[in-house]
Design a protein around this motif. Structure first.
Motif, PDB file in Angstrom:
ATOM      1  N   GLY A  15       0.823  -1.199   0.000  1.00 48.48           N
ATOM      2  CA  GLY A  15       0.000   0.000   0.000  1.00 48.48           C
ATOM      3  C   GLY A  15       0.854   1.244   0.000  1.00 48.48           C
ATOM      4  O   GLY A  15       2.080   1.178  -0.039  1.00 48.48           O
ATOM      5  N   ASP A  16       0.188   2.411   0.025  1.00 48.13           N
ATOM      6  CA  ASP A  16       0.881   3.695   0.140  1.00 48.13           C
ATOM      7  C   ASP A  16       1.831   3.871  -1.040  1.00 48.13           C
ATOM      8  O   ASP A  16       3.047   3.863  -0.886  1.00 48.13           O
TER       9      ASP A  16
ATOM     10  N   GLY B 243      -4.467   0.241  -0.353  1.00 46.64           N
ATOM     11  CA  GLY B 243      -4.974   1.556   0.026  1.00 46.64           C
ATOM     12  C   GLY B 243      -3.939   2.661  -0.038  1.00 46.64           C
ATOM     13  O   GLY B 243      -2.738   2.419  -0.087  1.00 46.64           O
ATOM     14  N   ASP B 244      -4.426   3.910  -0.021  1.00 49.38           N
ATOM     15  CA  ASP B 244      -3.592   5.080  -0.310  1.00 49.38           C
ATOM     16  C   ASP B 244      -2.807   4.803  -1.587  1.00 49.38           C
ATOM     17  O   ASP B 244      -1.584   4.950  -1.652  1.00 49.38           O
TER      18      ASP B 244
ATOM     19  N   GLY C 132      -8.008   3.571   0.702  1.00 49.67           N
ATOM     20  CA  GLY C 132      -7.340   4.143   1.865  1.00 49.67           C
ATOM     21  C   GLY C 132      -7.962   5.457   2.279  1.00 49.67           C
ATOM     22  O   GLY C 132      -8.947   5.919   1.684  1.00 49.67           O
TER      23      GLY C 132
ATOM     24  N   HIS D 165      -6.858  -1.170   4.690  1.00 49.19           N
ATOM     25  CA  HIS D 165      -5.753  -0.207   4.726  1.00 49.19           C
ATOM     26  C   HIS D 165      -5.128  -0.032   6.113  1.00 49.19           C
ATOM     27  O   HIS D 165      -3.951  -0.316   6.315  1.00 49.19           O
TER      28      HIS D 165
ATOM     29  N   ASN E  20      -2.255  -5.224   5.672  1.00 48.32           N
ATOM     30  CA  ASN E  20      -2.577  -3.806   5.830  1.00 48.32           C
ATOM     31  C   ASN E  20      -1.454  -2.937   5.279  1.00 48.32           C
ATOM     32  O   ASN E  20      -0.366  -3.426   4.975  1.00 48.32           O
TER      33      ASN E  20
ATOM     34  N   HIS F 162      -0.855   1.712   5.411  1.00 41.63           N
ATOM     35  CA  HIS F 162      -1.043   2.906   6.245  1.00 41.63           C
ATOM     36  C   HIS F 162       0.244   3.369   6.916  1.00 41.63           C
ATOM     37  O   HIS F 162       0.620   4.533   6.773  1.00 41.63           O
TER      38      HIS F 162
END
Length: 324
Positions: free
Chosen positions: A54-55, A96-97, A128, A205, A237, A239
């Motif tokens: 993610g991110d 997410g993000d 996210g 997320h 996850n 974040h």
């Protein structure tokens, strides 16, 4: 040729030899430094291979973006997406993000699309918090389309091989809450009851447990309770912008080797990296200086994992565990 001149010539030859050997050794070290980590997880007997992080994508207006090439410390979405292209994957799970800073559709087209968008056709994303800076996360849902699920919910499930996969929306205020009795939690409980697969994986997320800057978040305890009761194996996850692997544990964070869920935080998709703050119990492996993706082999009765860093980095993490 006089004696002094001979000595000078011999000394010069010796010096050049030393310099040459030193340069060759330096080149060997540099070559070793940029050698890529071997991807050991490959499809066999039809077992799905997935990759997650993610991110991910910097804003195309960021000073660090630099036409998608980034800098030494920021905007490495192109480098991590190169891993995805080299691996023979069944699916990609963007955690997410996915697009900074606001998840605008125009930013998705300029930054995410030329990087992780190259595997959009096999992507199963979760939303996210940054995507919701744009009202209703409209840019995210417009970009991913039906792959992101119902835009009023953002949670959905599907099967990969013999595994059941559950994508959840951790932006609780956007979907009527995440607590016990909320619409999403009721859906989750019903979905788990309807799918009795031996092996299951859930992802969203924001993590329940994290040693990173955001830390633990009890907002997702009800998710954990339902997933734990159903015998789910893995939670993924993002974040916190680092990599962290936990030992199997209960919803209260107690070690549980027999029924516990193993959580991975994989916020290493490219945007930037965070420091660790309060190291949590059961945290087994941590890294905050390497971008990369987590690959998992979803076998009928077990799973294996391997963290693959971007080219030029050496950190990795791997292992395997049977399903409950």
């Amino acid at each position: 040729m006089n004696k002094v001149l001979k000595i000078l010539i011999l000394a010069s030859i010796s010096l050049l030899s030393v310099i040459y050997i030193g340069l060759m050794q330096f080149q060997a070290v540099k070559t070793a430094e940029v050698k890529e980590i071997e991807i050991k997880l490959t499809q066999s007997n039809g077992h799905p291979i997935i990759a997650a992080a993610g991110d991910i994508a910097c804003s195309p207006t960021s000073l660090y973006y630099r036409d998608g090439n980034g800098t030494s410390n920021n905007c490495h979405q192109k480098a991590t997406s190169d891993i995805l292209l080299k691996a023979k994957l069944t699916a990609v799970l963007p955690l997410g993000d996915t697009q900074y800073e606001t998840g605008a559709f125009s930013a998705f087209e300029k930054s995410y699309a030329p990087s992780w968008g190259r595997v959009k056709n096999i992507s199963h994303p979760v939303v996210g918090n940054h995507e919701y800076v744009t009202a209703g996360a409209n840019g995210y849902y417009k970009y991913f389309g039906v792959a992101a699920g119902d835009s009023s919910k953002g949670y959905y499930s599907y099967d990969l091989g013999q595994w059941h996969m559950i994508a959840l929306n951790a932006n609780c205020s956007q979907v009527g809450g995440c607590e016990s009795g909320s619409p999403q939690e009721k859906w989750l409980k019903a979905d788990l009851a309807a799918h009795k697969n031996l092996c299951s994986l859930a992802y969203w997320h924001q993590p329940r447990f994290s040693s990173g800057e955001h830390g633990n978040d009890s907002s997702y305890k009800a998710f954990w309770q339902d997933l734990y009761a159903a015998g789910v194996e893995v939670i993924l996850n993002g974040h916190d912008h680092n990599y962290e692997r936990f030992a199997p544990q209960s919803p209260n964070g107690q070690p549980d080797a027999s029924r516990g869920i193993r959580e991975f935080v994989v916020g290493t998709g490219g945007k930037n990296l965070y420091h660790f703050r309060n190291i949590q119990p059961n945290s087994e492996v941590r890294n905050n200086d390497t971008y990369g993706v987590l690959m998992l082999s979803l076998e009928p009765k077990s799973y294996s994992w391997q963290f693959i860093p971007e080219a030029g980095k050496t950190f990795t993490d791997s292992g395997s565990t049977p399903c409950h």
